[in-house]
Design an enzyme around this catalytic site. Structure first.
Site, mmCIF file in Angstrom:
data_model
loop_
_atom_site.group_PDB
_atom_site.id
_atom_site.type_symbol
_atom_site.label_atom_id
_atom_site.label_comp_id
_atom_site.label_asym_id
_atom_site.label_seq_id
_atom_site.Cartn_x
_atom_site.Cartn_y
_atom_site.Cartn_z
ATOM 1 C CD GLU A 192 -3.155 -1.245 1.996
ATOM 2 O OE1 GLU A 192 -3.599 -1.729 2.252
ATOM 3 O OE2 GLU A 192 -2.901 -0.805 3.667
ATOM 4 C CD GLU A 261 -4.662 -5.724 2.741
ATOM 5 O OE1 GLU A 261 -5.435 -4.747 4.051
ATOM 6 O OE2 GLU A 261 -3.541 -5.639 2.586
#
Length: 736
Positions: A192, A261
């Site tokens: 991320e 995710e």
């Protein structure tokens, strides 16, 4: 390959280098096709096209004894892949000193996954976020000269590359990558990073390219991924994280659409209510992703587990990491979520051949209804019938059939005829998981932790205030700050009785104030605002007064721009108002600092350490007294139900079983605000949509792994900062 720059012009050199890089990339892809490769529609494993279903299980958040059953439940739940981060600070707690034992035996964990016939996605990072202490970075990394985390910084890149190679080489040595016959089919570098890259600019872009090249250069021979990284360079696959990812598009047409995710719940904060996500909504999110050409999705989390010890980050992340996952913190299946998703997985697998073959044809079935039709070259057909209306059920015609679609739902027809699954139709019983008291009436003893003084061993005196982590290096939650306040007899407040006002500003996370050995109050921050200010009137006498501030951290930050540089501890200003001079600024006075608690240095939470001090019991037991250690012994309950401690009567501190830390307890920190109540699956989900436990302790129960217990004579030790009543603690069983 070397090119003589004197013989060729710069443009020629650049062109040759580009061609050379493309040759290397294509040879990597072709070599990998015999094992693991990809195209726009599928991950290919040994040439077989796969639509893969994955779930996150983090090995340190459970015990090795729990791993086999967790993995088997994941397999029975329809998963193909187990996804896990690699936790750098757990594996290298001191620079160059490695730990691959116990809960950090990653090789054992991966081999168990392999034995179960499942694959592994290894998310090396080594930044993991994960609500884990310092995002997974070891604290010693902050002390490397000239370092700057997650940017184009030489010292950081050196350390990151060294650890990444350490993990890849370990996996190779154990034969755990798929080309070696092992289960690891995908690996992840960074995590991320896109938002950080955007904030810091060109150094971030340079770092991203370096990280990608470094990862491929390990020659793991499996595809690498970067989540939430739109500019992930070839051959790295960029992937999506979020509550929904149906609209995500990879940055190159030949890359598969992957969801690393799928947030099936949300993190639990001390001081916050408990988020949950309904099974119907999760199934709807998955099915929308698959009908929009999704090829891989991973539940974050499939089993959340427990932040044992001081591993929780945040700060203010709870010890429980349950995450409302299909398998709960204790290893029990959460119904109807587990079975509803298992039924979804079965329907997807029945449709797999068609799904990995071609893009769907999309047909309208009404105002808010659509059909997605997949057909393979061999004629296998699968259809997804969608109703996006948020109010009304509808009956649609498709082929020769009629199908009833509840609002905000999708039906799967693996043969384009028979509905085998609808996201809103749950064919599983809801099961209530309860905490049933097993034992009340522990026989407790107490030991007083004394308020630190400047003369204590280990204390040091400096001008001003020191940042907490730079003193403790996170070996403890606690740091004492101490100074003397001398009050002259002519101070007016001594005559008027109007006590002076003490104000203490802290960078976080919690603070307790003592004057002349007596507690005068505490203050604490929150997940959203870790900084805090204590304010209160203090009873000072003529002469020398001892001011002692006990600062405690509640996990180091794990996310945010330059989170590794955020401060903790008492940094001021510290002022005293109501004296003859009006206001004193104490911040630049001489302050003594002392790391940790006396009970920690004595190890009173262990068998050996607890026997080295005198404990009080019976009528002498300390009740609701700050800075108190409690201990008791208990027998292991029969049966095999998971166990927990009910800490409802306590304030804040830490708990140990037989010398091992269960984690921080903080039952006194109740969930503030409203927003709890009934929740519908209809409409898009966010972390504040479905909440429970308002005005209740954010965490009341604390997991006690059975494998940590002996047959008899177990030692339970609790440290209490604020003042609690241990007689209210009970051992409970987690039962269906």
């Amino acid at each position: 390959m070397m090119i003589e720059s004197k013989a060729l012009g710069s443009e020629t050199v650049r062109s040759i280098n580009v061609v050379f890089c493309m040759v290397i990339f294509m040879s990597w892809v072709l070599a990998a096709t015999a094992f693991v490769s990809y195209d726009s529609k599928a991950i290919l494993i040994n040439g077989r096209r796969r639509l893969l279903i994955s779930g996150s299980i983090h090995y340190p958040r459970s015990t090795p004894e729990m791993w086999p059953e967790l993995i088997e439940k994941a397999k029975y739940g329809g998963l193909d892949v187990i996804d896990t981060y690699v936790f750098w600070n757990g594996h290298e707690p001191s620079q160059g000193q490695y730990n691959f034992q116990g809960r950090y035996d990653i090789v054992r964990f991966i081999k168990l996954v392999h034995q179960a016939g499942l694959y592994v996605t290894l998310r090396i990072g080594p930044y993991v976020c994960a609500e884990w202490n310092l995002g997974g970075f070891p604290v010693w990394l902050k002390n490397v000269p000239g370092i700057g985390f997650r940017t184009d910084n030489g010292p950081f890149k050196w350390e990151m590359q060294r650890f990444t190679h350490k993990i890849v080489d370990l996996m190779k040595a154990e034969g755990l990558f798929e080309p070696q016959g092992g289960p690891i089919i995908l690996a992840q570098i960074e995590n991320e990073y896109e938002l950080v890259e955007y904030e810091i600019g060109q150094p971030g872009v340079t770092y991203t390219k370096w990280a990608a090249g470094m990862a491929v250069g390990t020659h793991a021979e499996v595809p690498w991924i970067m989540c939430k990284q739109t500019d992930a360079p070839d051959p790295i696959i960029n992937t999506c994280n979020g509550f929904y990812c149906e609209n995500f598009i990879p940055n190159k047409y030949y890359k598969p659409k992957m969801w690393t995710e799928l947030w099936g719940g949300w993190l639990q904060k001390f001081g916050g209510p408990t988020p949950y996500r309904l099974a119907e909504d999760m199934a709807f999110a998955v099915t929308k992703f698959i009908q929009n050409n999704g090829t891989y999705f991973n539940y974050y989390m499939y089993h959340g587990g427990t932040n044992f010890g001081r591993t929780a980050g945040g700060p203010f992340i709870s010890t429980s990491y349950d995450y409302d996952a299909p398998i709960d913190e204790y290893g029990l299946t959460r119904e109807p979520k587990y079975t509803h998703l298992r039924n979804l997985h079965n329907a997807i697998k029945q449709s797999e051949e068609a799904l990995v073959s071609n893009n769907p044809m999309i047909a309208s079935l009404g105002k808010n209804q659509q059909a997605y039709i997949f057909k393979s070259k061999s004629g296998v057909c699968a259809a997804f019938l969608s109703n996006y209306d948020q109010k009304y059920s509808v009956t649609v015609r498709f082929g020769n059939g009629r199908y009833d679609l509840p609002p905000w739902s999708i039906s799967i027809l693996p043969d384009c005829k028979t509905e085998t699954f609808n996201t809103a139709k749950i064919n599983a019983n809801g099961v209530r998981l309860r905490m049933v008291p097993y034992s009340w009436g522990f026989s407790w003893e107490s030991y007083d932790e004394w308020v630190a003084t400047a003369s204590d061993k280990g204390s040091f005196l400096v001008d001003g205030l020191r940042e907490q982590v730079r003193v403790t290096w996170d070996t403890t939650d606690y740091l004492w700050y101490m100074t003397d306040i001398t009050i002259n007899e002519d101070e007016g407040f001594l005559k008027t009785g109007k006590l002076p006002y003490l104000s203490v500003a802290s960078a976080g996370h919690a603070l307790q104030v003592f004057v002349n050995g007596q507690s005068v109050g505490n203050a604490y921050g929150s997940y959203e605002t870790p900084k805090l200010t204590f304010g209160g009137r203090v009873n000072l006498k003529a002469g020398v007064n001892k001011l002692a501030l006990l600062s405690s951290t509640v996990g180091l930050p794990n996310i945010g721009l330059h989170f590794d540089t955020w401060n903790a501890g008492v940094l001021g200003p510290i002022t005293l108002e109501g004296v003859n001079d009006g206001k004193w600024d104490l911040s630049q006075w001489k302050w003594s600092h002392k790391k940790g608690l006396e009970g920690e240095s004595l190890g009173v939470f262990s068998f050996k350490g607890s026997s080295s001090v005198s404990w009080a019991g019976g009528s002498s037991l300390a009740i609701k007294r700050p800075l108190t250690w409690y201990k008791t012994n208990f027998e292991t309950p029969g049966g095999n139900e998971p166990l927990a401690l009910d800490m409802i009567s306590m304030g804040k501190g830490e708990v140990w079983i037989n010398g091992q830390s269960i984690g921080r307890h903080w039952a006194a920190n109740k969930a503030s605000g409203g927003g709890c109540g009934k929740c519908t699956y209809i409409g898009y989900y966010n972390e504040n949509k479905c909440l429970s436990g308002c005005e209740e302790p954010s965490q009341r129960w604390y997991h006690v792994p059975r494998s940590w217990l002996k047959s008899n004579g177990n030692l339970l030790v609790v440290f209490e900062e604020w003042g609690g009543d241990p007689r209210g603690i009970s051992l409970v069983k987690r039962t269906v």
